[in-house]
Motif scaffolding. Structure first.
Motif, short mmCIF file in Angstrom:
data_model
loop_
_atom_site.label_atom_id
_atom_site.label_comp_id
_atom_site.label_asym_id
_atom_site.label_seq_id
_atom_site.Cartn_x
_atom_site.Cartn_y
_atom_site.Cartn_z
N MET A 137 0.79 -1.25 0.00
CA MET A 137 0.00 0.00 0.00
C MET A 137 0.82 1.29 0.00
O MET A 137 0.32 2.32 -0.39
N GLN A 138 2.05 1.23 0.48
CA GLN A 138 2.75 2.47 0.80
C GLN A 138 3.53 2.99 -0.40
O GLN A 138 4.54 2.40 -0.79
N VAL A 186 0.51 12.90 -4.82
CA VAL A 186 -0.59 12.10 -4.30
C VAL A 186 0.02 11.25 -3.19
O VAL A 186 0.77 10.33 -3.44
N ASP A 205 -3.80 9.54 2.13
CA ASP A 205 -3.40 9.04 0.82
C ASP A 205 -2.10 8.25 0.87
O ASP A 205 -1.85 7.39 0.05
N TYR A 206 -1.24 8.60 1.81
CA TYR A 206 0.01 7.86 1.99
C TYR A 206 -0.26 6.84 3.09
O TYR A 206 -0.31 7.17 4.27
N PRO A 263 -4.92 -3.73 -5.12
CA PRO A 263 -5.89 -4.69 -5.64
C PRO A 263 -6.21 -4.46 -7.12
O PRO A 263 -6.32 -5.42 -7.88
N ASP A 264 -6.30 -3.20 -7.53
CA ASP A 264 -6.68 -2.97 -8.93
C ASP A 264 -5.56 -3.39 -9.88
O ASP A 264 -5.81 -3.85 -10.99
N TRP A 283 -5.75 -7.21 -10.04
CA TRP A 283 -6.92 -7.60 -10.83
C TRP A 283 -6.66 -7.38 -12.32
O TRP A 283 -6.97 -8.22 -13.14
N VAL A 304 0.00 9.35 -12.31
CA VAL A 304 -1.24 8.60 -12.18
C VAL A 304 -2.32 9.33 -12.96
O VAL A 304 -2.30 10.54 -13.08
N LYS A 305 -3.25 8.55 -13.47
CA LYS A 305 -4.38 9.16 -14.17
C LYS A 305 -5.39 9.64 -13.13
O LYS A 305 -5.66 8.94 -12.17
N THR A 306 -5.88 10.82 -13.35
CA THR A 306 -6.97 11.29 -12.46
C THR A 306 -8.07 11.88 -13.31
O THR A 306 -7.85 12.21 -14.47
N ARG A 308 -7.85 -0.31 1.87
CA ARG A 308 -6.52 -0.91 1.88
C ARG A 308 -6.01 -1.05 3.29
O ARG A 308 -5.15 -1.85 3.57
N ARG A 368 -14.43 7.16 -11.06
CA ARG A 368 -13.34 7.84 -11.78
C ARG A 368 -12.05 7.10 -11.48
O ARG A 368 -11.83 6.62 -10.38
N THR A 369 -11.19 7.08 -12.47
CA THR A 369 -9.87 6.50 -12.26
C THR A 369 -9.06 7.40 -11.34
O THR A 369 -9.01 8.61 -11.54
N ASP A 370 -8.48 6.82 -10.32
CA ASP A 370 -7.56 7.58 -9.47
C ASP A 370 -6.56 6.60 -8.88
O ASP A 370 -6.49 5.44 -9.31
N HIS A 371 -5.80 7.06 -7.89
CA HIS A 371 -4.75 6.18 -7.36
C HIS A 371 -5.33 5.02 -6.56
O HIS A 371 -4.60 4.12 -6.17
N ARG A 372 -6.62 5.03 -6.31
CA ARG A 372 -7.22 3.89 -5.63
C ARG A 372 -7.66 2.80 -6.62
O ARG A 372 -7.95 1.69 -6.21
N GLY A 373 -7.75 3.14 -7.88
CA GLY A 373 -8.13 2.13 -8.85
C GLY A 373 -8.72 2.74 -10.12
O GLY A 373 -9.15 3.89 -10.12
N SER A 374 -8.75 1.92 -11.15
CA SER A 374 -9.28 2.41 -12.43
C SER A 374 -10.80 2.37 -12.40
O SER A 374 -11.42 1.71 -11.56
N TYR A 379 -12.03 -1.13 -12.90
CA TYR A 379 -11.85 -1.96 -11.71
C TYR A 379 -12.94 -1.69 -10.68
O TYR A 379 -13.55 -2.60 -10.12
#
Lengths: 792, 164, 288
Positions: A688-689, A700, A706-707, A771-772, A775, A790-792, C189, C258-264, C267
């Motif tokens: 995670m880190q 981010v 977030d961290y 996880p993403d 997956w 990263v995409k945002t 997480r 929305r895609t972000d650092h937690r996942g697409s 997903y």
């Protein structure tokens, strides 16, 4: 005659309860932010909200107008004192307060000093800065593109964003070996940017006394003596009038080695105001501006023979250095000790190239629980080892067994010139496999797979170089990387020990006393340990890179032996025999021919002050500066079993087995605490880190929402095992342990998850294995890269 | 005009202070009352280093205004030791090497105390759950969990099971 | 870490609180548990002129089953009260599942359900639970009292339907008519993480047939989303495999991640689908 029982007096091998705990469990620790000086003012830092911009104007008038604001410091004002820029520990320069441009989000732009921190913050909010935004660069690919905007336009002669190039090894020999390989395994991966993130942030209290010219700085530093030297150079102050005090430190992990602008600003503000100025960093300031770690891109290959032997290795590493090259590492090695990669394997030849790139990200490159870029090196090593075993269709444990350096090969010279000197690598591996029930697990895994469950096992074996280092090769800014100890034995046999190291939780106050106890037979409880005050402690390079026990710890042994040598003279005098007739056993000298006639070390101490022989100086104290003959090379084998939920990509750790050979263990309880701590970092890193950036250069991971750091809930339990191969050149055979698990551990977790995915064809998922990402790998059968933005 | 008068019972002692409403309880404890055992480790109510007990319940003191504690009872790490005798939670942390740098320790111990007051015989899982609002970077938690279980055993009335 | 200046009032009665809110309107911000508001004030993301602290208002800490069977949750009922509640029992499984997953144990000691609804963070968990359960919010002001369905209460990210001068004093959950089946599944997480995806499911059955269905989603849109189509297909069904799959598909369709650092985006949609299936068709989790 009763002998002194070493364990009974808290000597070597005793799991002595920690001395420092007495204050910590009472809430009586003395951390930097706990210190309050009379008349003390408070400083807050204004940071850049953008990653890359030209500063058009800074208007501080509204801040000055707030009642209680005493000073608003800008880069322009710092420049008048020649302090807008400062040298880094890696021979670069770094802005203290931005004057021309800001080069990363979170860069220091101004600071405000006020009567209290709330008002100082009000002052920061009132400053108006006009920025003209420039394109941000957030990875080396962007940085090294031909048309990339120049980040370091302040540096004369700098025409691109290359920070350094570095190369080591035998290119021609490596190419030849690859030409005759049966198989070549290639792997590319990114070790993501991370932050050591001790819970305590950085801070300082600068107290300049205009009457005496003396500057005292209380600060969160793992290396107070380096700081003193740096302050003398940066602020052009006489070194004898600078006193750096590191009080208790709330975790360091490499984050508290460099010199940060906040420290320098608090010093400058104190000089300007003639009052003590306290700066306590907030968490987002700590995360976005202070020493990051990792952020390396590897692309490498192994040349393999059909029978499983590795013939050669080569790799290239690009490192994202951020806006300033301020790695805290031995100056000669631009990319730390990355060339210690593969040192545990018997590989005849290799070649490494490396390149650092400036980007619009925070500087640092600190040795985060790591011996200078070794974590990245060992991660790449163990990931490509796993990939090579898979390519050969070989069991990964067997592949390691075939290639690990054998016990009878020591001392072993690696292709990059390191000399590993001891170890029982196969024994550690076998112990680990046994402990985790390797063969049984492989069967369980197959059965589970038939029922749709994905289990996986990961192995990581590695040796890492600790204890930098010998003066021939290791220095920081020209100062050799020795360390020191000073021991004073009082008349009644009690003692005070001071070293140039600085504990941040490692328990030096407990373990150093145990070394003295082991060498002199003085009960550990009779030895008080002090560190961190440059006015009293001998000069040392501080605590990081697992160098405390290998270097300062050795100095403790050596100074104790000097004391013992003098005590022998005193004993001979007391026993009225010649020195040659005196024998030593723990805590006591005796007459060789009459063992019952003896004197204790305590009696010798009293004699040193009251009954010394003619011609012998009074007193029983000494110091020792220890220049290690070599690095120390602990070995470790980590094994992890995971289960992956293929529907969500979530993975759970079922077991973690660690086998550590860190040489002789001074305090087994503390050693095990270091290992469980390191394993947790390894788990965190793999799971995670991480700290990433969007396309605009926004960080981010600028706060704990977030961290992500794991809590007690997610963190797995750990099963620890040991092998002891004493270090042949360390006075007590110790090798150091603080970092092994954090260095070697991450690959075990990642290898385990990839093992659970072994039928998918996926060779790599960049950390953290979110996880993403898992997956995506399962559903697409493709590798997953984690490179920013990263995409945002 | 911004200041107000509040009275807070801290570790059994009534403390009257004058402060701005914006002052966080953590800052009052540390700066105003000199109780620096309560640490501040983050800005986002995440780390739990500042955990204290307010009327017996664990609270992140960085996320409560000091004025809100007016008329309430606050217990901090400094209040654990009674008549120079360590509380079993403190002993447990020392015995089981439940701390390294010591920075998270006060908050961790206060959370542990709140747990044991509610649940004197927690399982390992319950301890891990109860401490999951407190971050530690040094220990890997394993020894912290042992420390809390040690304290639970010690706090149990004699005859119902000793220390491990 | 250091909030800007604000004024602070701590009324000792509901009337006093309402009078303050009436007087100060938009300038005033209500402080209950404070576990979202104080962090925002600390980081100066919010700088209210006046904080009206309702913690001293008596009689708001309850959660109880009214004679009608409706569950009433007062504005000062803390998450921890629900986590260890005897009232939720087997009748409110979705709430019982969600309570221990809110933030972390220390935050749960102070944070409140009603406050969480008012805060309207799209990643908040309670709003999904209340959407799935057809919950309501009771708002009072000096002018009177009104009951607002949660579907209308949350009007946007960090926006609610309260008018100036109004105070949310209670959340209400209707009485379940059939056999309740409910879960709250949250992908986080670590403890204290915001949901990458959260799914609240609340179904009632009578003789094995679904009589009412609620499904709502966390973290996959500008607000919590009530997946009405996914709910609708369940009603009248016997929770057979095909209907569950269809409901899960519709829920994933309703998500707007929305895609972000937690996942697409893909997903998160996939996890919505997986979670709806798992919630409706509980089976041993593959990975703990």
């Amino acid at each position: 005659m009763t002998r002194v029982d070493e364990i009974g007096i808290g000597g070597l091998g005793a799991s002595r309860r920690r001395v420092e705990d007495a204050r910590f469990i009472r809430g009586c620790g003395n951390y930097t932010d706990d210190i309050k000086l009379p008349g003390m003012l408070h400083m807050e830092v204004l940071r850049s909200p953008v990653a890359h911009a030209r500063i058009k104007s800074i208007d501080t008038s509204a801040a000055w107008a707030i009642p209680g604001v005493r000073l608003v410091l800008t880069g322009e004002m710092a420049a008048q004192r020649n302090l807008a820029w400062m040298p880094t520990l890696s021979y670069d320069t770094q802005a203290v307060l931005a004057t021309d441009k800001v080069r990363f989000q979170g860069q220091e732009v101004a600071c405000v000093v006020a009567d209290d921190p709330y008002t100082a913050k009000d002052g920061c909010e009132a400053i108006v800065v006009e920025y003209e935004q420039l394109p941000a660069i957030v990875n080396p690919t962007q940085a090294l593109a031909p048309d990339a905007p120049l980040i370091r336009d302040d540096k004369e002669g700098q025409t691109d964003n290359v920070c350094y190039r570095w190369e080591v090894g035998d290119k021609a020999g490596t190419d030849r070996a690859f030409a005759r390989a049966d198989k070549v395994t290639r792997l590319k991966l990114h070790y993501p940017r991370s932050h050591p993130s001790p819970i305590e942030c950085c801070g300082s209290i600068a107290n300049y006394d205009p009457a005496t010219g003396k500057l005292t700085v209380y600060m969160t530093s793992q290396a107070p003596h380096i700081i003193r030297a740096a302050v003398a150079l940066v602020a052009e102050l006489p070194e004898h009038l600078i006193r750096i005090v590191s009080p208790d430190i709330g975790g360091g992990f490499g984050n508290k080695v460099p010199v940060y602008p906040g420290y320098v600003c608090s010093i400058l503000c104190s000089i300007l105001l003639g009052k003590p100025v306290k700066w306590t960093e907030d968490k987002s300031g700590n995360l976005i501006s202070t020493g990051f770690a990792r952020d390396m891109y590897f692309d490498g290959e192994l040349a393999l023979r059909e029978d499983g032997r590795i013939l050669a290795l080569r790799f290239h590493a690009d490192t994202d250095q951020g806006a300033f090259f301020s790695d805290a590492q031995p100056s000669k090695f631009k990319i730390g000790l990355v060339h210690s990669a593969f040192a545990c394997y018997d590989i005849p030849v290799g070649h490494i190239t490396a390149r650092g790139a400036y980007t619009n990200k925070a500087p640092g490159g600190v040795a985060y629980r790591c011996s200078f870029r070794v974590t990245e090196a060992m991660f790449f090593q163990e990931r490509i080892i796993a990939a090579a075993a898979a390519d050969l269709g070989m069991d990964p444990a067997e592949f390691r067994r075939v290639n690990l350096v054998r016990d009878d090969q020591f001392p072993y010279r690696t292709p990059f010139g390191f000399l590993t000197d001891s170890g029982q690598y196969r024994r550690c591996l076998d112990l680990g496999l046994d402990a985790i029930g390797y063969e049984d697990f492989l069967k369980d895994k197959e059965e589970a797979r038939l029922r749709g469950r994905r289990l996986g096992i990961g192995i990581s074996t590695m040796t890492e170089p600790l204890g930098a280092g010998n003066s021939r090769e290791y220095d920081i800014l020209g100062i050799k990387m020795f360390d020191s100890a000073e021991l004073r034995v009082h008349p009644t046999g009690k003692a005070i020990l001071r070293t140039g190291a600085k504990s941040q939780g490692q328990g030096h106050e407990t373990t150093w006393a145990q070394i003295v106890s082991h060498e002199l037979g003085i009960p550990a409880a009779d030895v008080v340990v002090e560190e961190g005050d440059t006015d009293t402690a001998p000069f040392g390079m501080g605590t990081y890179a697992s160098r405390s026990t290998p270097v300062a710890g050795a100095a403790v042994s050596m100074v104790s032996r000097k004391i013992r040598a003098k005590a022998r003279k005193l004993a001979a005098h007391l026993l009225e025999v010649s020195e040659e007739d005196v024998e030593w056993e723990l805590g006591r000298f005796f007459v060789r021919s009459a063992p019952n006639r003896g004197v204790t070390i305590q009696e010798c101490a009293m004699a040193a002050y009251g009954n010394m022989p003619d011609g012998l100086e009074p007193g029983l104290e000494n110091n020792a500066y220890y220049d290690p003959p070599n690095l120390t090379w602990p070995f470790a084998c980590y094994l992890v079993i995971v289960e992956v939920d293929p529907e969500t990509g979530v993975w759970d750790v079922l077991r973690v087995v660690a086998v550590d050979d860190c040489g002789v263990r001074i305090n087994p309880m503390i050693v095990e605490g270091q290992i469980t701590g390191g394993l947790t970092e390894a788990y965190a890193m793999s799971n995670m880190q991480f700290m990433t950036f969007d396309a605009e250069g926004n960080c981010v991971g600028s706060n704990y929402l977030d961290y992500l750091l794991p809590t007690a809930w997610e963190t797995p339990g750990f099963e620890l095992h040991e092998v002891v191969t004493p270090c042949p050149h360390h006075p007590i055979g110790a090798k150091g342990v603080g970092e092994c698990a954090a260095v070697g551990g991450p690959a075990a977790f990642v290898n385990a998850v990839l093992d659970a995915l072994s039928d998918t064809g996926v060779r790599n998922i960049d950390m953290p294995l979110l996880p993403d990402r898992v997956w995506e790998a399962i559903t697409t059968g493709r590798d997953v890269s984690g490179a920013p933005p990263v995409k945002t | 005009m911004f200041k107000r008068q509040v009275t807070i019972t801290v570790n059994g002692e009534a403390r009257a202070v004058e402060l701005e409403p914006r002052v966080l309880l953590a800052h009052l404890l540390r700066e105003g009352l000199g109780l620096t055992g309560t640490h501040i480790g983050c800005d986002t109510t995440s780390c739990g280093a500042c955990t204290v007990l307010v009327d017996g319940s664990a609270v992140k003191s960085c996320t409560m205004l000091a004025v809100q504690a007016d008329g309430h009872e606050v217990r901090t790490v400094e209040g654990l030791t009674r008549a120079s005798e360590l509380h079993p939670v403190q002993e447990g942390f020392q015995e089981e090497h439940g701390l390294q740098c010591g920075f998270c320790t006060p908050g961790m111990m206060m959370s542990a105390l709140a747990l044991l007051e509610r649940n004197p015989e927690p399982t390992e899982e319950e301890v891990r759950w109860a401490l999951s609002g407190n971050l530690c970077r040094c220990t890997g938690y394993q020894n912290i969990v042992k420390a809390v279980l040690w304290a639970a055993a010690k706090l149990r009335p004699a005859g119902t099971g000793g220390v491990r | 870490m250091y909030p800007a200046r604000f004024r602070y009032e701590a009324p000792r009665s509901l009337d006093e609180a309402l009078a303050l809110l009436a007087e100060h309107g938009d300038e005033a911000k209500v402080l209950a548990g404070g576990q979202s508001l104080i962090p925002m004030v600390k980081l100066r993301f919010a700088s209210p002129e006046l904080l009206v602290d309702i913690n001293n208002v008596p009689g708001l800490g309850y959660h109880r089953e009214a004679a009608s069977g409706v569950l009433e949750i007062g504005a000062l009922c803390r998450h921890v009260d629900l986590e260890f509640s005897d009232v939720l029992g087997d009748l409110r499984p979705t709430m019982a599942a969600a309570a221990p997953l809110i933030a972390d144990p220390i935050v749960r000691n102070r944070g409140t359900l009603v406050g969480s609804l008012c805060h309207a963070d799209p990643q908040g968990d309670w709003a999904s639970v209340m959407l799935a359960l057809d919950g309501e919010v009771v708002a009072v002001s000096a002018a009177g009292r009104r009951v607002i369905p949660v579907t209308e209460f949350v009007t946007g990210p960090f926006q609610n339907a309260l008018r100036p001068g109004e105070l949310a004093v209670e959340a209400r959950v209707p009485v379940p008519r059939g056999v309740p089946l409910g879960r709250y599944l949250k992908l986080e997480r670590r403890v204290g993480d915001f949901a990458t995806v959260g799914v609240a499911v609340a179904v009632e059955t009578s003789d094995g047939t679904v009589t009412r269905a609620g499904i709502a989603l966390t973290g996959v849109g500008a607000n919590n989303i009530k997946a009405v189509d996914a709910e609708r297909v369940l009603v009248g069904s016997t929770l057979d495999r095909a209907t569950i799959a269809e409901s899960a598909r519709l829920a994933a369709e309703a998500a707007k991640p929305r895609t972000d650092h937690r996942g697409s985006e893909a997903y998160k949609r996939h996890v919505v689908r997986t979670f709806v299936e798992r919630a409706l068709h509980p089976r041993p989790a593959v990975a703990a």
